[in-house]
Design a protein around this motif. Structure first.
Motif, PDB file in Angstrom:
ATOM      1  N   ASP A 169       0.835  -1.207   0.000  1.00 43.70           N
ATOM      2  CA  ASP A 169       0.000   0.000   0.000  1.00 43.70           C
ATOM      3  C   ASP A 169       0.871   1.259   0.000  1.00 43.70           C
ATOM      4  OD1 ASP A 169      -2.272  -1.529   0.025  1.00 43.70           O
ATOM      5  OD2 ASP A 169      -2.492  -1.461   2.221  1.00 43.70           O
ATOM      6  N   GLY A 202       8.402   8.503   1.367  1.00 43.22           N
ATOM      7  CA  GLY A 202       7.720   8.354   0.085  1.00 43.22           C
ATOM      8  C   GLY A 202       8.534   8.823  -1.101  1.00 43.22           C
ATOM      9  N   VAL A 223       4.215   5.160 -15.958  1.00 41.14           N
ATOM     10  CA  VAL A 223       4.649   6.340 -15.195  1.00 41.14           C
ATOM     11  C   VAL A 223       5.520   7.238 -16.064  1.00 41.14           C
ATOM     12  CG1 VAL A 223       6.041   7.138 -13.257  1.00 41.14           C
ATOM     13  CG2 VAL A 223       4.475   5.216 -12.948  1.00 41.14           C
ATOM     14  N   SER A 244       2.428   1.846  -3.474  1.00 42.80           N
ATOM     15  CA  SER A 244       1.459   2.256  -4.491  1.00 42.80           C
ATOM     16  C   SER A 244       1.228   3.767  -4.479  1.00 42.80           C
ATOM     17  CB  SER A 244       0.129   1.519  -4.286  1.00 42.80           C
ATOM     18  OG  SER A 244      -0.465   1.912  -3.050  1.00 42.80           O
ATOM     19  N   LYS A 245       1.592   4.400  -3.361  1.00 44.64           N
ATOM     20  CA  LYS A 245       1.427   5.852  -3.250  1.00 44.64           C
ATOM     21  C   LYS A 245       2.705   6.601  -3.644  1.00 44.64           C
ATOM     22  CE  LYS A 245      -1.935   5.292   0.477  1.00 44.64           C
ATOM     23  NZ  LYS A 245      -2.231   5.526   1.910  1.00 44.64           N
ATOM     24  N   VAL A 246       3.790   5.853  -3.843  1.00 44.75           N
ATOM     25  CA  VAL A 246       5.049   6.460  -4.289  1.00 44.75           C
ATOM     26  C   VAL A 246       4.933   6.737  -5.781  1.00 44.75           C
ATOM     27  CG1 VAL A 246       7.522   6.120  -4.582  1.00 44.75           C
ATOM     28  CG2 VAL A 246       6.386   5.312  -2.487  1.00 44.75           C
ATOM     29  N   SER A 247       5.231   7.960  -6.216  1.00 49.78           N
ATOM     30  CA  SER A 247       5.007   8.366  -7.605  1.00 49.78           C
ATOM     31  C   SER A 247       5.705   7.440  -8.599  1.00 49.78           C
ATOM     32  CB  SER A 247       5.473   9.808  -7.821  1.00 49.78           C
ATOM     33  OG  SER A 247       6.855   9.911  -7.559  1.00 49.78           O
ATOM     34  N   LYS A 287      -0.556  -4.112  -7.702  1.00 47.71           N
ATOM     35  CA  LYS A 287      -0.167  -4.583  -6.376  1.00 47.71           C
ATOM     36  C   LYS A 287       0.535  -5.931  -6.458  1.00 47.71           C
ATOM     37  CE  LYS A 287      -3.399  -2.029  -3.495  1.00 47.71           C
ATOM     38  NZ  LYS A 287      -4.370  -2.082  -2.387  1.00 47.71           N
ATOM     39  N   SER A 328       3.391   4.406  -8.936  1.00 46.33           N
ATOM     40  CA  SER A 328       1.956   4.682  -8.865  1.00 46.33           C
ATOM     41  C   SER A 328       1.139   3.923  -9.911  1.00 46.33           C
ATOM     42  CB  SER A 328       1.710   6.186  -8.998  1.00 46.33           C
ATOM     43  OG  SER A 328       2.213   6.657 -10.247  1.00 46.33           O
ATOM     44  N   GLU A 329       1.743   3.513 -11.023  1.00 46.32           N
ATOM     45  CA  GLU A 329       1.027   2.797 -12.084  1.00 46.32           C
ATOM     46  C   GLU A 329       1.312   1.292 -12.082  1.00 46.32           C
ATOM     47  OE1 GLU A 329      -1.210   4.256 -13.983  1.00 46.32           O
ATOM     48  OE2 GLU A 329      -0.807   6.169 -12.961  1.00 46.32           O
TER      49      GLU A 329
END
Length: 613
Positions: free
Chosen positions: A8, A75, A126, A11-14, A21, A17-18
């Motif tokens: 999780d 992050g 990305v 998944s928020k790290v730029s 999981k 992000s694409e």
């Protein structure tokens, strides 16, 4: 961190992000978590990178030795280039606090990219997204390309061509723009991203920092103000310059920049100093003219004083050093002025300094000047009296009072014609004729260890002894007559002639204060004169009053409390003068008076005794 939480988080790290999981779970399997303590090095400059890092928690700095480029937090990633090349790293990364990271090694990442198409597609997405964002920005910029280029050209011309140093920096004090004048001032052509505060002295850095911090607290307020203090810039080559400047703020809520404009005022200070120097020279020349037109020239009919005038006539055309001896008030300064006026240096200054009237800690600076910063309060360079007297004459009155530790420097000027200002290693050459005067027996002074014997002989090249007024016969009456005419005119009083009684009183008095005492008494006589008459016998002390009371009278005399206080004050003053105002310690006034230093200090304060300036 548990794997599901780490997925999780990633998944928020730029950068990821694409990425799906599932692919992130595969990535975690082939990655490792590492912890670093404060000040631990994570990446060292010049080493070959083999991994990228994702900050799970904590904070790191990207830097090159002491120069800091960036701060990265939770992050954010660093070392991404290591995934696609094996070149040396261009900067170091160090933990600012305890920091946990996810380490992704290049070999594992490349293998996973080959095996997991989902990871490859996500990373590619990305990159495409970033590329599209750049395209959009490019399209927007291209619509006004000509206008921007024109505006940029105008602005660049203004900035690059400005004679003032223009420096733009962000809220973290990192330099983002400089013009050529700024590069010259900073002595650095690669100042971008450096901390601007490193180029200032401590005081100036505090002023700039406080102005920025105040502006950051009030985000709605803009600043565009003149900096009240001089800004001292210290270049990369350690060159220090004084500047005046303005600071302004611009930007928005998310990004703020500051523009600092500095103007070097060193040349202006030097010009002002030169103006002051020339003004002082002019002032000295005006004083000389005034003194030479004064009615109180050298009056000399007595043979002793005629001999003095003869000596003046012989020595004046030379550059020989002259030592004038004589009691206080005999007119030694008049003799020095006469020597200068008859010499070939008469068109240049005669600079006078009383060595006994200037505190010992200031006389060196007064004579030889100082560089700014040489001591507390030395905020600018100062030219000393010897430099003011260049090509002219310097008159050192009361030379016997010069501190003995300063005498070698004077000896060097006499012998070599050169000196070093206080706080400077620069040797300055001067062409100065030296005339010294004293009421002391300098040879005895040298025997007492208070005057250098070699300096005495260098000064005593051509000695002139000025006789005391009591030894000049009728000269006292001639001088008094001139003074009466001068003071009468000045005070608009009727002109009076000296009576025979007045002349007798003048010639019978001992004159311990010599011509200076005569001048004071004549001025007093003119002030109290009535109907064009003066009574010198009422003004001049009775010659009998100088005689000591008989032993019997002295023994029977009772002193009043006021007389005792006066006597105590005079006694303390005498001790202070003999010890050069040293109160405590060995050979201090307290030791000579056999008093505790604290008691003497209290008495000095109570009696209102003040050290002369």
């Amino acid at each position: 961190m548990p794997d599901h939480n780490l997925v999780d988080f990633l998944s928020k790290v730029s950068f990821f992000s694409e990425v799906s999981k599932q692919s992130l779970e595969n990535l975690i399997v082939n990655s490792s978590e590492e912890s670093f303590r404060k000040n631990d090095t994570i990446i060292a400059k010049e080493t070959i990178g083999d991994s990228m890092y994702v900050i799970i928690n904590g904070e790191v700095k990207v830097h090159d030795k002491e120069h800091q480029y960036d701060i990265l937090t939770e992050g954010e990633c660093f070392g991404e280039y290591a995934l696609i090349d094996n070149k040396k790293r261009s900067a170091s990364v160090t933990a600012i606090e305890r920091t946990d990271v996810l380490k992704i090694e290049r070999e594992d990442f490349l293998n996973l990219m080959s095996a997991d198409s989902g990871l490859a597609q996500g990373i590619l997405a990305v990159m495409i997204k970033r590329h599209r964002e750049l395209d959009t920005i490019q399209e927007r910029l291209s619509t006004s390309k000509l206008e921007l280029e024109l505006a940029s050209s105008k602005m660049n011309g203004l900035i690059q061509g400005a004679m003032d140093a223009i420096i733009m920096f962000d809220r973290n004090f990192r330099i983002v723009l400089t013009n050529p004048s700024a590069n010259k001032l900073l002595e650095n052509d690669d100042a971008l991203q450096r901390n601007i505060l490193y180029f200032f002295d401590e005081e100036s850095a505090e002023v700039i920092e406080s102005l920025v911090n105040e502006a950051e607290k009030n985000t709605t307020k803009t600043i565009n103000s003149f900096i009240p203090n001089m800004v001292k810039v210290i270049g990369s080559n350690e060159t220090e310059t004084l500047n005046e400047g303005t600071i302004s703020k611009f930007g928005n809520e998310t990004e703020t920049f500051y523009t600092l404009i500095l103007r070097n005022i060193e040349e202006r200070i030097e010009a002002e100093d030169q103006i002051n120097f020339l003004t002082k020279q002019t002032q000295y020349l005006k004083e000389e003219i005034k003194a030479l037109t004064n009615d109180y020239g050298i009056v000399a009919e007595d043979v002793k004083m005629q001999n003095v005038l003869s000596l003046i006539k012989h020595v004046a055309p030379t550059d020989a050093t002259v030592l004038i001896n004589g009691e206080t008030g005999t007119g030694k300064e008049l003799v020095s002025r006469a020597i200068h006026e008859v010499s070939d240096r008469k068109d240049n200054p005669l600079v006078r300094i009383n060595c006994g009237a200037i505190p010992a800690n200031l006389i060196e600076s007064e004579l030889f000047g100082h560089k700014k910063g040489a001591f507390t309060g030395a905020t600018a360079d100062r030219k000393g009296r010897f430099l003011l007297a260049d090509k002219g004459t310097i008159f050192l009155d009361e030379i016997g009072e010069m501190p003995i530790d300063l005498q070698p420097k004077l000896l060097r000027v006499i012998q070599e014609g050169e000196f070093d200002p206080v706080g400077s290693s620069e040797t300055i050459k001067v062409d100065v004729r030296i005339i010294a005067a004293t009421h002391r027996d300098l040879l005895q002074h040298a025997a007492d260890g208070k005057f250098r014997e070699d300096l005495y002989y260098r000064l005593n090249v051509f000695p002139i002894e000025v006789p005391a007024l009591r030894d000049r016969g009728k000269d006292v009456c001639l001088i008094a007559d001139q003074m009466i005419k001068g003071f009468s005119k000045k005070m608009n009083k009727p002109l009076v002639d000296l009576s025979e009684t007045d002349k007798s009183v003048l010639m019978s008095y001992h004159w311990p204060g010599n011509v200076r005492e005569l001048q004071n008494l004549i001025e007093r006589a003119i002030i109290v004169s009535k109907d064009g008459t003066i009574k010198l016998k009422d003004i001049i002390p009775d010659k009998g009053s100088d005689k000591e009371l008989s032993q019997e009278e002295q023994e029977d005399k009772i002193y009043t409390a006021k007389e005792l206080l006066t006597f105590e004050k005079e006694n303390i003053l005498k001790a202070l003068k003999q010890t050069r105002w040293k109160i405590s310690g060995k050979n201090g006034a307290a030791e000579r008076l056999q008093l505790p230093a604290t008691t003497l200090a209290s008495k000095i304060k109570a009696l209102g005794i003040e050290r002369p300036i």
